[in-house]
Scaffold this motif. Structure first.
Motif: not given
Length: 291
Positions: A48-49, A113-126
Protein backbone atom coordinates in the motif's frame (compact mmCIF):
# COMPACT_ATOMS: atom_id res chain seq x y z
CA UNK A 1 29.53 -4.54 -10.32
CA UNK A 2 26.62 -6.89 -11.05
CA UNK A 3 23.15 -5.60 -11.85
CA UNK A 4 19.93 -7.25 -10.71
CA UNK A 5 16.45 -6.50 -12.02
CA UNK A 6 13.77 -6.44 -9.33
CA UNK A 7 10.34 -7.06 -10.91
CA UNK A 8 8.09 -5.71 -8.19
CA UNK A 9 4.92 -4.79 -10.09
CA UNK A 10 2.65 -6.61 -12.53
CA UNK A 11 0.40 -3.60 -13.14
CA UNK A 12 1.65 -2.89 -16.64
CA UNK A 13 0.22 -4.15 -18.94
CA UNK A 14 -3.23 -4.05 -17.36
CA UNK A 15 -4.56 -7.14 -19.16
CA UNK A 16 -3.89 -10.22 -16.97
CA UNK A 17 -3.45 -12.32 -20.11
CA UNK A 18 -0.44 -10.17 -21.01
CA UNK A 19 1.35 -10.54 -17.66
CA UNK A 20 3.08 -13.82 -18.56
CA UNK A 21 4.30 -12.82 -22.04
CA UNK A 22 5.52 -9.44 -20.78
CA UNK A 23 7.37 -11.06 -17.89
CA UNK A 24 8.93 -13.56 -20.30
CA UNK A 25 10.09 -10.86 -22.74
CA UNK A 26 11.50 -8.76 -19.90
CA UNK A 27 13.45 -11.63 -18.36
CA UNK A 28 14.90 -12.92 -21.62
CA UNK A 29 15.91 -9.42 -22.69
CA UNK A 30 17.50 -8.79 -19.29
CA UNK A 31 19.53 -11.97 -19.54
CA UNK A 32 20.67 -11.21 -23.08
CA UNK A 33 21.76 -7.74 -21.93
CA UNK A 34 23.90 -9.11 -19.10
CA UNK A 35 21.67 -8.64 -16.06
CA UNK A 36 23.03 -10.99 -13.37
CA UNK A 37 19.96 -11.65 -11.20
CA UNK A 38 16.18 -11.46 -11.49
CA UNK A 39 14.05 -11.12 -8.38
CA UNK A 40 10.38 -10.77 -7.49
CA UNK A 41 8.63 -9.79 -4.25
CA UNK A 42 7.05 -12.20 -1.79
CA UNK A 43 3.71 -10.44 -1.48
CA UNK A 44 0.13 -11.50 -2.16
CA UNK A 45 -1.26 -7.96 -2.08
CA UNK A 46 0.67 -5.06 -3.57
CA UNK A 47 2.32 -2.85 -0.95
CA UNK A 48 0.00 0.00 0.00
CA UNK A 49 2.93 2.37 0.47
CA UNK A 50 3.76 2.19 -3.23
CA UNK A 51 0.55 1.31 -5.12
CA UNK A 52 -3.03 0.13 -4.54
CA UNK A 53 -3.26 -3.18 -2.71
CA UNK A 54 -5.58 -4.36 -5.51
CA UNK A 55 -2.81 -4.19 -8.12
CA UNK A 56 -2.00 -7.56 -9.75
CA UNK A 57 0.46 -9.68 -7.76
CA UNK A 58 1.75 -13.16 -8.59
CA UNK A 59 2.95 -15.79 -6.14
CA UNK A 60 6.72 -15.55 -6.05
CA UNK A 61 7.98 -19.11 -6.45
CA UNK A 62 5.44 -20.02 -9.14
CA UNK A 63 6.74 -17.00 -11.04
CA UNK A 64 10.38 -18.02 -10.60
CA UNK A 65 9.62 -21.56 -11.77
CA UNK A 66 8.17 -20.06 -14.94
CA UNK A 67 11.30 -17.97 -15.41
CA UNK A 68 13.60 -20.92 -14.77
CA UNK A 69 12.35 -22.50 -18.01
CA UNK A 70 12.91 -19.30 -19.98
CA UNK A 71 16.39 -18.31 -18.81
CA UNK A 72 19.77 -20.00 -18.63
CA UNK A 73 22.18 -17.79 -16.71
CA UNK A 74 20.58 -15.30 -14.32
CA UNK A 75 20.30 -16.02 -10.61
CA UNK A 76 16.63 -16.32 -9.59
CA UNK A 77 15.31 -15.34 -6.20
CA UNK A 78 12.79 -13.56 -4.03
CA UNK A 79 13.59 -10.15 -2.57
CA UNK A 80 12.70 -11.29 0.00
CA UNK A 81 10.66 -14.25 1.25
CA UNK A 82 8.56 -13.44 4.32
CA UNK A 83 9.39 -15.94 7.03
CA UNK A 84 5.74 -16.35 8.06
CA UNK A 85 4.46 -17.28 4.60
CA UNK A 86 5.71 -20.88 4.34
CA UNK A 87 6.66 -23.62 6.77
CA UNK A 88 10.47 -23.74 6.86
CA UNK A 89 10.80 -27.35 5.67
CA UNK A 90 8.53 -26.62 2.72
CA UNK A 91 10.46 -23.43 1.94
CA UNK A 92 13.73 -25.38 1.81
CA UNK A 93 12.05 -27.90 -0.50
CA UNK A 94 10.65 -25.15 -2.75
CA UNK A 95 14.03 -23.45 -3.13
CA UNK A 96 15.69 -26.84 -3.69
CA UNK A 97 13.22 -27.55 -6.50
CA UNK A 98 13.87 -24.16 -8.09
CA UNK A 99 17.61 -24.76 -7.88
CA UNK A 100 17.38 -28.19 -9.54
CA UNK A 101 15.06 -27.02 -12.30
CA UNK A 102 17.09 -23.87 -13.02
CA UNK A 103 20.40 -25.70 -13.17
CA UNK A 104 21.71 -24.34 -9.88
CA UNK A 105 20.58 -20.71 -10.13
CA UNK A 106 18.36 -20.30 -7.07
CA UNK A 107 19.07 -17.91 -4.24
CA UNK A 108 17.13 -17.87 -0.97
CA UNK A 109 16.33 -14.30 -0.07
CA UNK A 110 14.56 -14.12 3.28
CA UNK A 111 13.43 -11.62 5.89
CA UNK A 112 11.21 -11.29 8.93
CA UNK A 113 8.00 -10.32 7.00
CA UNK A 114 5.96 -7.24 7.87
CA UNK A 115 2.86 -6.66 5.69
CA UNK A 116 0.06 -7.49 8.10
CA UNK A 117 -2.84 -6.61 5.78
CA UNK A 118 -2.06 -9.44 3.39
CA UNK A 119 -1.31 -11.81 6.26
CA UNK A 120 -4.61 -11.13 7.97
CA UNK A 121 -6.40 -11.08 4.64
CA UNK A 122 -5.23 -14.54 3.62
CA UNK A 123 -5.10 -16.15 7.05
CA UNK A 124 -1.35 -16.10 7.58
CA UNK A 125 -0.57 -16.01 11.32
CA UNK A 126 0.46 -12.60 12.61
CA UNK A 127 2.90 -12.81 15.51
CA UNK A 128 4.88 -10.15 17.40
CA UNK A 129 8.09 -8.91 15.83
CA UNK A 130 10.31 -10.60 18.41
CA UNK A 131 8.74 -13.95 17.57
CA UNK A 132 9.13 -13.34 13.85
CA UNK A 133 12.86 -12.98 14.36
CA UNK A 134 12.95 -16.15 16.46
CA UNK A 135 11.15 -17.96 13.65
CA UNK A 136 13.52 -16.44 11.10
CA UNK A 137 16.54 -17.82 12.93
CA UNK A 138 14.97 -21.27 13.22
CA UNK A 139 14.07 -21.18 9.52
CA UNK A 140 17.66 -20.40 8.61
CA UNK A 141 18.87 -23.31 10.74
CA UNK A 142 16.30 -25.66 9.19
CA UNK A 143 17.25 -24.69 5.64
CA UNK A 144 20.92 -25.20 6.34
CA UNK A 145 20.21 -28.60 7.91
CA UNK A 146 18.01 -29.70 5.01
CA UNK A 147 20.77 -28.67 2.60
CA UNK A 148 23.29 -30.87 4.39
CA UNK A 149 23.85 -34.58 4.98
CA UNK A 150 21.92 -34.41 8.26
CA UNK A 151 18.46 -35.93 7.69
CA UNK A 152 17.68 -36.05 11.38
CA UNK A 153 15.04 -34.22 13.38
CA UNK A 154 14.97 -30.56 14.23
CA UNK A 155 13.61 -29.41 17.55
CA UNK A 156 13.11 -25.68 17.93
CA UNK A 157 10.92 -23.44 20.01
CA UNK A 158 8.53 -22.77 17.13
CA UNK A 159 9.20 -25.58 14.63
CA UNK A 160 9.62 -29.31 15.15
CA UNK A 161 10.55 -31.52 12.20
CA UNK A 162 10.62 -35.30 12.65
CA UNK A 163 13.12 -35.66 9.80
CA UNK A 164 14.78 -33.25 7.39
CA UNK A 165 14.93 -35.52 4.37
CA UNK A 166 15.39 -33.45 1.20
CA UNK A 167 15.82 -35.34 -2.07
CA UNK A 168 17.01 -34.25 -4.52
CA UNK A 169 19.47 -31.93 -2.91
CA UNK A 170 20.09 -28.57 -4.62
CA UNK A 171 22.66 -28.46 -7.40
CA UNK A 172 24.28 -25.36 -5.88
CA UNK A 173 27.19 -26.18 -3.61
CA UNK A 174 27.35 -26.18 -0.71
CA UNK A 175 23.75 -24.94 -0.97
CA UNK A 176 21.76 -22.14 -2.62
CA UNK A 177 23.16 -18.83 -1.41
CA UNK A 178 21.25 -17.42 1.55
CA UNK A 179 20.58 -13.68 1.37
CA UNK A 180 19.02 -11.93 4.36
CA UNK A 181 17.23 -8.70 3.51
CA UNK A 182 16.92 -5.76 5.86
CA UNK A 183 19.00 -3.24 7.73
CA UNK A 184 18.06 -3.78 11.38
CA UNK A 185 21.22 -3.31 13.37
CA UNK A 186 20.48 -5.44 16.44
CA UNK A 187 18.83 -8.52 14.93
CA UNK A 188 18.87 -8.62 11.13
CA UNK A 189 22.55 -7.84 10.62
CA UNK A 190 23.48 -10.17 13.45
CA UNK A 191 21.66 -12.98 11.62
CA UNK A 192 23.53 -12.05 8.44
CA UNK A 193 26.82 -12.46 10.27
CA UNK A 194 25.74 -15.77 11.76
CA UNK A 195 23.99 -17.49 8.84
CA UNK A 196 23.99 -15.63 5.52
CA UNK A 197 26.06 -15.74 2.38
CA UNK A 198 24.80 -12.29 1.36
CA UNK A 199 23.03 -9.25 2.76
CA UNK A 200 20.62 -6.93 0.99
CA UNK A 201 20.42 -3.33 2.17
CA UNK A 202 18.11 -0.51 1.12
CA UNK A 203 19.94 2.00 -1.03
CA UNK A 204 19.15 4.93 1.22
CA UNK A 205 22.47 6.58 0.38
CA UNK A 206 26.19 5.74 0.62
CA UNK A 207 26.58 7.19 4.13
CA UNK A 208 23.76 5.07 5.53
CA UNK A 209 24.96 1.93 3.73
CA UNK A 210 28.49 2.54 5.01
CA UNK A 211 27.12 2.72 8.55
CA UNK A 212 25.14 -0.50 8.13
CA UNK A 213 28.21 -2.30 6.78
CA UNK A 214 30.23 -1.09 9.78
CA UNK A 215 27.57 -2.61 12.03
CA UNK A 216 27.74 -5.85 10.05
CA UNK A 217 31.52 -5.87 10.41
CA UNK A 218 31.19 -5.64 14.20
CA UNK A 219 28.66 -8.47 14.26
CA UNK A 220 31.04 -10.58 12.17
CA UNK A 221 33.80 -9.96 14.70
CA UNK A 222 31.47 -11.03 17.52
CA UNK A 223 30.45 -14.17 15.60
CA UNK A 224 34.04 -14.99 14.55
CA UNK A 225 32.89 -14.72 10.93
CA UNK A 226 34.97 -13.46 8.02
CA UNK A 227 33.26 -10.23 6.94
CA UNK A 228 34.69 -10.57 3.43
CA UNK A 229 32.89 -13.90 2.94
CA UNK A 230 29.54 -12.10 2.84
CA UNK A 231 28.36 -10.69 -0.47
CA UNK A 232 27.05 -7.15 -0.08
CA UNK A 233 24.10 -6.12 -2.24
CA UNK A 234 21.97 -2.98 -2.33
CA UNK A 235 18.49 -2.26 -3.69
CA UNK A 236 19.00 1.18 -5.20
CA UNK A 237 15.89 3.31 -4.69
CA UNK A 238 16.95 6.10 -7.07
CA UNK A 239 15.31 5.65 -10.53
CA UNK A 240 18.11 4.70 -12.91
CA UNK A 241 16.85 6.36 -16.10
CA UNK A 242 15.82 9.79 -14.78
CA UNK A 243 19.45 10.81 -14.27
CA UNK A 244 21.82 8.07 -15.36
CA UNK A 245 24.93 9.99 -14.28
CA UNK A 246 23.61 10.46 -10.75
CA UNK A 247 22.54 6.81 -10.54
CA UNK A 248 25.94 5.56 -11.68
CA UNK A 249 27.70 7.89 -9.26
CA UNK A 250 25.67 6.48 -6.37
CA UNK A 251 26.43 2.91 -7.46
CA UNK A 252 30.12 3.78 -7.75
CA UNK A 253 30.03 4.99 -4.14
CA UNK A 254 28.49 1.66 -3.11
CA UNK A 255 31.19 -0.19 -5.03
CA UNK A 256 33.87 1.62 -3.02
CA UNK A 257 32.18 0.27 0.13
CA UNK A 258 32.55 -3.31 -1.11
CA UNK A 259 29.08 -3.75 -2.63
CA UNK A 260 29.27 -6.11 -5.61
CA UNK A 261 25.63 -6.24 -6.74
CA UNK A 262 22.92 -3.60 -6.98
CA UNK A 263 19.28 -4.14 -7.89
CA UNK A 264 17.09 -1.68 -9.73
CA UNK A 265 13.40 -1.71 -10.59
CA UNK A 266 10.98 -0.15 -13.08
CA UNK A 267 8.37 2.40 -12.11
CA UNK A 268 4.82 1.13 -11.73
CA UNK A 269 3.62 2.98 -14.82
CA UNK A 270 6.55 2.07 -17.05
CA UNK A 271 6.67 -0.62 -19.72
CA UNK A 272 9.01 -3.24 -18.17
CA UNK A 273 10.26 -4.38 -21.58
CA UNK A 274 11.14 -0.85 -22.65
CA UNK A 275 12.64 -0.15 -19.22
CA UNK A 276 14.92 -3.16 -19.63
CA UNK A 277 15.94 -2.08 -23.14
CA UNK A 278 16.95 1.31 -21.82
CA UNK A 279 18.86 -0.32 -18.96
CA UNK A 280 20.76 -2.36 -21.52
CA UNK A 281 21.55 0.70 -23.64
CA UNK A 282 22.19 3.39 -21.03
CA UNK A 283 23.11 1.77 -17.73
CA UNK A 284 24.78 -1.62 -18.15
CA UNK A 285 27.66 -0.28 -20.30
CA UNK A 286 28.44 2.22 -17.53
CA UNK A 287 28.69 -0.56 -14.93
CA UNK A 288 31.31 -2.56 -16.79
CA UNK A 289 34.03 -0.15 -15.62
CA UNK A 290 33.07 -0.54 -11.98
CA UNK A 291 34.57 -3.29 -9.79
Amino acid sequence: MKLGLHYWTFANPADPAAIGPTLARTATLAEEAGVASFTVMDHYFQMESTAPAQDPMLEAYTTLGYLAALTRRMTLGVLVTGVMYRYPGLLAKIVSSLDVLSGGRARLGIGASWYEREQRGLGVPVVPMAERFERLEETLRICRQMWSDDNGPFAGQHYQLAETLNSPQPLSRPHPPIMIGGSGEKKTLRLVARYADACNLFGSGPEDVAHKLDVLRRHCADEDRDYDEITKTVLVMRPPLVDVDAWVAEVEAYAKLGVTEVQTMPARDSDPVEFTRQLADQVLPRLTALP
